[in-house]
Design an enzyme around this catalytic site. Sequence first.
Site, PDB file in Angstrom:
ATOM      1  N   LYS A  52       0.844  -1.190   0.000  1.00  0.00           N
ATOM      2  CA  LYS A  52       0.000   0.000   0.000  1.00  0.00           C
ATOM      3  C   LYS A  52       0.879   1.240   0.000  1.00  0.00           C
ATOM      4  O   LYS A  52       1.951   1.265   0.620  1.00  0.00           O
ATOM      5  CB  LYS A  52      -0.893  -0.040   1.242  1.00  0.00           C
ATOM      6  CG  LYS A  52      -1.948   1.045   1.331  1.00  0.00           C
ATOM      7  CD  LYS A  52      -2.807   0.829   2.568  1.00  0.00           C
ATOM      8  CE  LYS A  52      -3.944   1.825   2.660  1.00  0.00           C
ATOM      9  NZ  LYS A  52      -4.811   1.548   3.844  1.00  0.00           N
ATOM     10  N   SER A  85      -9.303   1.444   2.571  1.00  0.00           N
ATOM     11  CA  SER A  85      -8.429   2.322   1.815  1.00  0.00           C
ATOM     12  C   SER A  85      -7.307   1.573   1.081  1.00  0.00           C
ATOM     13  O   SER A  85      -6.546   2.168   0.313  1.00  0.00           O
ATOM     14  CB  SER A  85      -7.798   3.364   2.745  1.00  0.00           C
ATOM     15  OG  SER A  85      -7.076   2.748   3.800  1.00  0.00           O
ATOM     16  N   SER A  93      -9.824  -1.541   6.471  1.00  0.00           N
ATOM     17  CA  SER A  93      -9.180  -1.195   5.204  1.00  0.00           C
ATOM     18  C   SER A  93      -8.338  -2.292   4.592  1.00  0.00           C
ATOM     19  O   SER A  93      -7.899  -2.175   3.447  1.00  0.00           O
ATOM     20  CB  SER A  93      -8.320   0.071   5.376  1.00  0.00           C
ATOM     21  OG  SER A  93      -9.145   1.197   5.542  1.00  0.00           O
TER      22      SER A  93
END
Length: 599
Positions: free
Chosen positions: A132, A207, A231
């Site tokens: 990420k 996210s 997330s």
Amino acid sequence: MAAKDWTVLATEKRALQEAVVPNDWILQNLPPKDTLNVMDFPENCGLLTAREIWITNTEVTGLLEKLSKGVWSAVEVTTAFAKRAVIAHQLVNCLTEIFIDRALKRAAELDEYLKTTGKVVGSLHGLPISFKDQVSIKGVESTIGYVSYIGRYAEKNAALVDVLESCGAIPYVKTNVPQTLMWGETYNHIFRRSLNPYNRSLTTGGSSGGEGALIALRGSPLGVGSDIAGSVRVPAAFNGLYGLRPSQGRVPYAGCVNTLEGQDSVLSVLGPISHSLGGIKGFIKGVVSQKPWLKDPLVVRKPWNEEEYLLADHGEGKQLCFGVMWDDEVVLPHPPIIRALQETKRALLAAGHQVIDWKPLKHGELNRALVSCSFASSVLCSLERLVDRLYCWRRRGLPNGAVSFGEPLIAEMYPVDGDVDRVVTGIPGHRAMPPGMSAYDAWQVQKKRRDLREEYLEHWNASIKLTGTGRPVDAIIAPAAHCTAPPHGGNRNVIRSTLVFTHFLLNIYRPPVYSMVWNALDYTALVLPTGLSVDPVLDLKKPPHTFFNDSDKANYELYDPEHFKGAPIAVQVVGRNLEEEAVIAMGEIVDSALKSTLQ
């Protein structure tokens, strides 16, 4: 020096991203935008060789075995996943940073080490791993969706990157996130929107949405996301993947870039997303083998515990008792979720395990406590400055001396006029913020959460009266989310709601209630795919029920089986605090039961 408008900086950044992709990897035969399901495209596009398709379709355990024996080299494995990652990006826009040359150089070093010594560097030797965007990698940017962060290069690795490289893993790409990170969807003004490869009209979640989309298309065998309210698990669920939310302190977080630095009432955690439970297990086992508590002071000193993995505290796994939570008395899940829970129950019973109904305890209060701890006490004070930063001159010197001006806050994720690259911007509601809490009031909220955690522990322990095993419920089977992947804009976010009013969040917002509650309790939670997908024939919309609240009503109105068609359906296996080994093992049992029943 003349300032550059934020749109110019964003355009220049996208151009730099495109420039690092080899020209012969740029496809001219991409499917039209109205082709929704693109899952089969990578193998049929003509870019990948048969061997590369074989490599990228192999699960983590098989990859590691072949890498350790020299059957496949780290260079060819990294090349195969890098090519497939670039294909995935052209389909669903999932990447931010691409550094393939650097990865191939490291892969060649690992190949030489294996050839010279006959040994692997570590348990993840030669395995490409995606990250990420917020996970810092030395010399690579982490914009986390802010134009004003363009040009900020990490001076050192996040602790987890060092740990994984010590295991022999190879970083090669970073993946897309929403502006501010605090969204259940993935769009920012730099890299724009990531799409769900099962149905590109649906969200990939957030996210860690870029990770979910990339891994779904097998552009990565194993990726790292972060999770403060779901997330990791929501993108895993929306993209048909496995995703683990470990308890706080099990995986090192130090060195990551974040929004709301210093908020530590409820900590974000890093966790793995993969196509297989072998990938999840290999990640946790590899990370804790490197003594990460020596790199991050917040990490618990707990090596891998094989007894826990063998379910020593859970009857050695011979006959488990699972509690199925059909709903949380806050938001009723959509029909496909209920069908998946029913199939999971049927599979577990067929495998010889017990299943009882799980009565949720004060899940609404737990969710409110988490929001108040992690957002209301700090966000309402700090978002004023966040908005100022996005709306006003950002006087941060960039490599070319420019500054960004006027980057707008995203108000809604709905595509404007059907264009996924356009969203509504501006301040939601009104400009003024509710007042922040005093330190004393924040303490009371944290005390409330502590008291609720104590109540939930007693509630779980009391289930010993219902199981017949002599133990409390071994794990909870719960929805992974209130819905499967919804259309773009349908998975509303925490930060928008907090910007408007906490009242809005608690009454008419559709929060990630089925993931967020386990963060409030700090329980280990694993999402696993059921192999099912939304079927408009099987998953008809039910007549209106007596709604728990306005949020429940809004979720009911969101559901249209035709709009959700083809979306993967997942469930969540929840254990207690720091039970990563046991939850992985029980996840394997649930996964095996589902595959035996549904295949």
